[in-house]
Structures are given as structure tokens and as C-alpha cells.
Design an enzyme around this catalytic site. Structure first.
Site, PDB file in Angstrom:
ATOM      1  N   ASP A  76       0.830  -1.210   0.000  1.00 22.63           N
ATOM      2  CA  ASP A  76       0.000   0.000   0.000  1.00 22.63           C
ATOM      3  C   ASP A  76       0.862   1.258   0.000  1.00 22.63           C
ATOM      4  O   ASP A  76       1.956   1.271   0.577  1.00 22.63           O
ATOM      5  CB  ASP A  76      -0.921  -0.023   1.236  1.00 22.63           C
ATOM      6  CG  ASP A  76      -2.033   1.008   1.124  1.00 22.63           C
ATOM      7  OD1 ASP A  76      -2.407   1.386  -0.006  1.00 22.63           O
ATOM      8  OD2 ASP A  76      -2.517   1.453   2.185  1.00 22.63           O
TER       9      ASP A  76
ATOM     10  N   HIS B   2       2.035   3.561  -9.233  1.00 25.03           N
ATOM     11  CA  HIS B   2       1.852   2.119  -9.445  1.00 25.03           C
ATOM     12  C   HIS B   2       3.015   1.523 -10.237  1.00 25.03           C
ATOM     13  O   HIS B   2       3.452   0.409  -9.974  1.00 25.03           O
ATOM     14  CB  HIS B   2       0.530   1.858 -10.175  1.00 25.03           C
ATOM     15  CG  HIS B   2      -0.681   2.189  -9.336  1.00 25.03           C
ATOM     16  ND1 HIS B   2      -0.791   1.806  -8.015  1.00 25.03           N
ATOM     17  CD2 HIS B   2      -1.816   2.872  -9.616  1.00 25.03           C
ATOM     18  CE1 HIS B   2      -1.951   2.238  -7.528  1.00 25.03           C
ATOM     19  NE2 HIS B   2      -2.586   2.897  -8.481  1.00 25.03           N
TER      20      HIS B   2
ATOM     21  N   LEU C  86      10.809 -20.820  -5.176  1.00 19.08           N
ATOM     22  CA  LEU C  86      10.065 -19.743  -4.507  1.00 19.08           C
ATOM     23  C   LEU C  86       8.612 -19.807  -4.969  1.00 19.08           C
ATOM     24  O   LEU C  86       8.336 -19.781  -6.169  1.00 19.08           O
ATOM     25  CB  LEU C  86      10.670 -18.371  -4.859  1.00 19.08           C
ATOM     26  CG  LEU C  86       9.888 -17.142  -4.357  1.00 19.08           C
ATOM     27  CD1 LEU C  86       9.832 -17.103  -2.833  1.00 19.08           C
ATOM     28  CD2 LEU C  86      10.497 -15.841  -4.885  1.00 19.08           C
TER      29      LEU C  86
HETATM   30  C1  IPE Z   1      -5.106  -2.668   0.205  1.00 23.23           C
HETATM   31  O1  IPE Z   1      -4.870  -1.348  -0.135  1.00 23.23           O
HETATM   32  C2  IPE Z   1      -5.241  -3.506  -1.027  1.00 23.23           C
HETATM   33  C3  IPE Z   1      -3.999  -3.743  -1.753  1.00 23.23           C
HETATM   34  C4  IPE Z   1      -2.808  -3.367  -1.407  1.00 23.23           C
HETATM   35  C5  IPE Z   1      -4.162  -4.515  -2.955  1.00 23.23           C
HETATM   36  P1  IPE Z   1      -6.052  -0.313  -0.267  1.00 23.23           P
HETATM   37  O2  IPE Z   1      -5.437   1.009  -0.546  1.00 23.23           O
HETATM   38  O3  IPE Z   1      -7.057  -0.781  -1.246  1.00 23.23           O
HETATM   39  O4  IPE Z   1      -6.715  -0.351   1.187  1.00 23.23           O
HETATM   40  P2  IPE Z   1      -7.685   0.684   1.898  1.00 23.23           P
HETATM   41  O5  IPE Z   1      -8.778   1.013   0.916  1.00 23.23           O
HETATM   42  O6  IPE Z   1      -6.873   1.896   2.241  1.00 23.23           O
HETATM   43  O7  IPE Z   1      -8.155  -0.019   3.128  1.00 23.23           O
HETATM   44  C1  IPE Z   2      -1.644   0.255  -3.290  1.00 22.06           C
HETATM   45  O1  IPE Z   2      -1.403   1.605  -3.374  1.00 22.06           O
HETATM   46  C2  IPE Z   2      -1.851  -0.350  -4.629  1.00 22.06           C
HETATM   47  C3  IPE Z   2      -3.180  -0.979  -4.816  1.00 22.06           C
HETATM   48  C4  IPE Z   2      -4.145  -1.000  -3.959  1.00 22.06           C
HETATM   49  C5  IPE Z   2      -3.379  -1.612  -6.091  1.00 22.06           C
HETATM   50  P1  IPE Z   2      -2.591   2.638  -3.332  1.00 22.06           P
HETATM   51  O2  IPE Z   2      -3.016   2.950  -4.722  1.00 22.06           O
HETATM   52  O3  IPE Z   2      -3.688   2.181  -2.441  1.00 22.06           O
HETATM   53  O4  IPE Z   2      -1.869   3.903  -2.701  1.00 22.06           O
HETATM   54  P2  IPE Z   2      -2.453   4.919  -1.642  1.00 22.06           P
HETATM   55  O5  IPE Z   2      -2.930   4.122  -0.484  1.00 22.06           O
HETATM   56  O6  IPE Z   2      -3.565   5.650  -2.333  1.00 22.06           O
HETATM   57  O7  IPE Z   2      -1.320   5.797  -1.311  1.00 22.06           O
HETATM   58 MG    MG Z   3      -4.102   2.451  -0.458  1.00 21.00          MG
END
Ligand code: IPE
Ligand code: IPE
Ligand code: MG
Length: 243
Positions: free
Chosen positions: A24, A41, A136
Site C-alpha cells: 500500500d 503504481h 520460490l
Molecule cells: C489494500 O490497499 C489492497 C492492496 C494493497 C491490494 P487499499 O489502498 O485498497 O486499502 P484501503 O482502501 O486503504 O483499506
Molecule cells: C496500493 O497503493 C496499490 C493498490 C491497492 C493496487 P494505493 O493505490 O492504495 O496507494 P495509496 O494508499 O492511495 O497511497
Molecule cells: Mg491504499
């Protein structure tokens, strides 16, 4: 501490068998740099690649699971979702040869049906091409949700006509989509939020949890080793009295 020293320390103590990572913070990483979320991303995918290569090379942990897309991530803008799927497809197609040669076995955890056909094809190809590997075990949790997984187990139990008496924790675990994997010993979440966001629920019953403010694109080898060192300092009681 230098990476080599840290690696030596971490190697000297028991390591988890299965580490699961909630990747995240890509969006916030990009925002801080004045870049688009998609660039976040893209950097996030590079961080995942770096980690897989490191874990594969150093043979630290046999099972790694990466949470790449949750069942709730469908609520994001369509363009972002499409970008994520294209990124993942490009990653799988571009890295398949390297992964296969490194002995990586790729698995998908999640419902593939709503995914774009091209992405599904790339995944199926990679899963088939690496099915005999076991250096792995790399699992990508994609369109995965902990609640979906539990419901899937219930559906399979019902479809099999499982009896009241025959269904216990062990037999039910074998019906879960994650049945082939050992339970996660250690769950790392980057990005500062202290929640599971519908990742492993059943499987996380006795996982050690680790939350770091580091944003996913910045999560490097050093950060991973520091997390492992933290894990090694914990006592896992599993409900017992440990003296
Ligand atoms: C969790 O991240 C899901 C992934 C890393 C795939 P999110 O950004 O979606 O989580 P929330 O919405 O902050 O809980
Ligand atoms: C996690 O990063 C990636 C996915 C959930 C695919 P985010 O896109 O949730 O990044 P933040 O949380 O908005 O910074
Ligand atoms: Mg996020």
C-alpha cells in the site's frame, strides 16, 4: 547497519515460511513527488520486482504472497483499474522467462473471472509454465478478498454435500482457495494504515502483523530485512503458556 550485516543477522535466526505483503501507498508516494497515481503504481511494480528478485536470490522465505488488487479495488476509477491490469499483464509477460529460470512458481489467488481476458491468459500461461518449480512460491492475490475466500470455502463445502460432523477447521481449510499455501506467518503492510483491508482473514488467525509507514515504492531490501528482524524478535504463543 549495512545490508550484508543485516542479512547475516537475519539468516542466523528462524525465518517465516510464508510472508504476505499488503503493498500500500503507491498513490501517496506519487502525490508527494507531484506525479500521477499511475506513476506510483509503476514504481510500485518495480519495488515488487526488486523484492521478488532479492528473496529468490537469497532464498530467505519459500512462500511470498503479494496483495495486488482487492475485491474492493473495483471501486476505483476505471482508468486506474485498467492501468493496474495492464501493468500486471506487462509484468507477468515481461518477467516470465526470468521467473521460470529462477525456479519461481507463480500462483493466482482470487477470482479470475472478472479480469480482462488478456490478463487472465497471461496469468494462466505463467502459472502453467512454472507449475513444476518450487524454489520460490510466489502468489499474486488479485481480485482477492478474505470474505470472498471464506465464502468460496463454504460454497465448495455445500457443493460437496459436506456433513456437519465432517466439517472442522482442518477440513474447511482444505476447501479454501489458499489451501495449497501454508498459513502466513508474517503479514507486512506498507503505507502506514493499520488494517487488513479484507486480505487474509481465516488464514491470518495467528499471523504476526507488521505495519510500516514506508510507502510501497520505497520498500526495499533493507526495509524487508528490518521487518524480518522484527518478526524474529517475537514470541509466537498460539494460545499456549510460554515460559
Ligand atoms: C489494500 O490497499 C489492497 C492492496 C494493497 C491490494 P487499499 O489502498 O485498497 O486499502 P484501503 O482502501 O486503504 O483499506
Ligand atoms: C496500493 O497503493 C496499490 C493498490 C491497492 C493496487 P494505493 O493505490 O492504495 O496507494 P495509496 O494508499 O492511495 O497511497
Ligand atoms: Mg491504499
Amino acid at each position: 547497519m549495512s545490508l550484508e550485516k543485516l542479512l547475516e543477522e537475519v539468516r542466523a535466526r528462524p525465518l517465516p515460511r510464508h510472508v504476505a505483503l499488503i503493498m500500500d501507498g503507491n498513490g501517496r508516494w506519487a502525490k508527494r513527488k507531484g506525479l500521477s497515481r499511475t506513476e506510483g503504481h509503476r514504481q510500485g511494480a518495480l519495488a515488487a520486482e526488486r523484492l521478488i528478485r532479492f528473496v529468490g536470490r537469497e532464498k530467505l522465505v519459500p512462500y511470498i504472497t503479494l496483495f495486488a488488487f482487492s475485491t474492493e479495488n473495483w471501486n476505483r476509477p476505471r482508468e486506474e483499474i485498467e492501468f493496474l491490469f495492464r501493468l500486471l499483464e506487462g509484468f507477468i509477460r515481461g518477467k516470465l522467462k526470468e521467473l521460470a529460470e529462477a525456479g519461481v512458481r507463480l500462483r493466482l489467488l482470487g477470482d479470475p473471472r472478472p479480469l480482462p481476458t488478456r490478463l487472465r491468459a497471461a496469468i494462466e500461461e505463467a502459472v502453467a509454465a512454472t507449475a513444476a518449480n518450487d524454489a520460490l512460491h510466489l502468489t499474486v492475490a488479485l481480485n482477492f478478498g478474505g470474505r470472498w475466500a471464506i465464502l468460496e470455502g463454504v460454497r465448495r463445502a455445500l457443493a460437496q454435500g459436506a456433513s456437519h460432523e465432517g466439517l472442522d477447521e482442518e477440513s474447511f481449510s482444505r476447501l479454501l482457495p489458499s489451501a495449497e499455501l501454508p498459513e502466513p506467518d508474517f503479514i507486512i503492510r506498507t503505507g502506514g494504515h493499520k488494517r487488513l483491508s479484507n486480505f487474509f482473514l481465516w488464514e491470518a488467525a495467528y499471523a504476526e502483523l507488521y505495519f510500516t509507514p514506508i510507502l510501497w515504492p520505497d520498500f526495499d531490501e533493507q526495509a524487508f530485512l528490518e521487518a524480518l528482524r522484527d518478526y524474529q524478535g517475537r514470541t509466537r504463543n498460539f494460545g499456549r503458556v510460554v515460559t
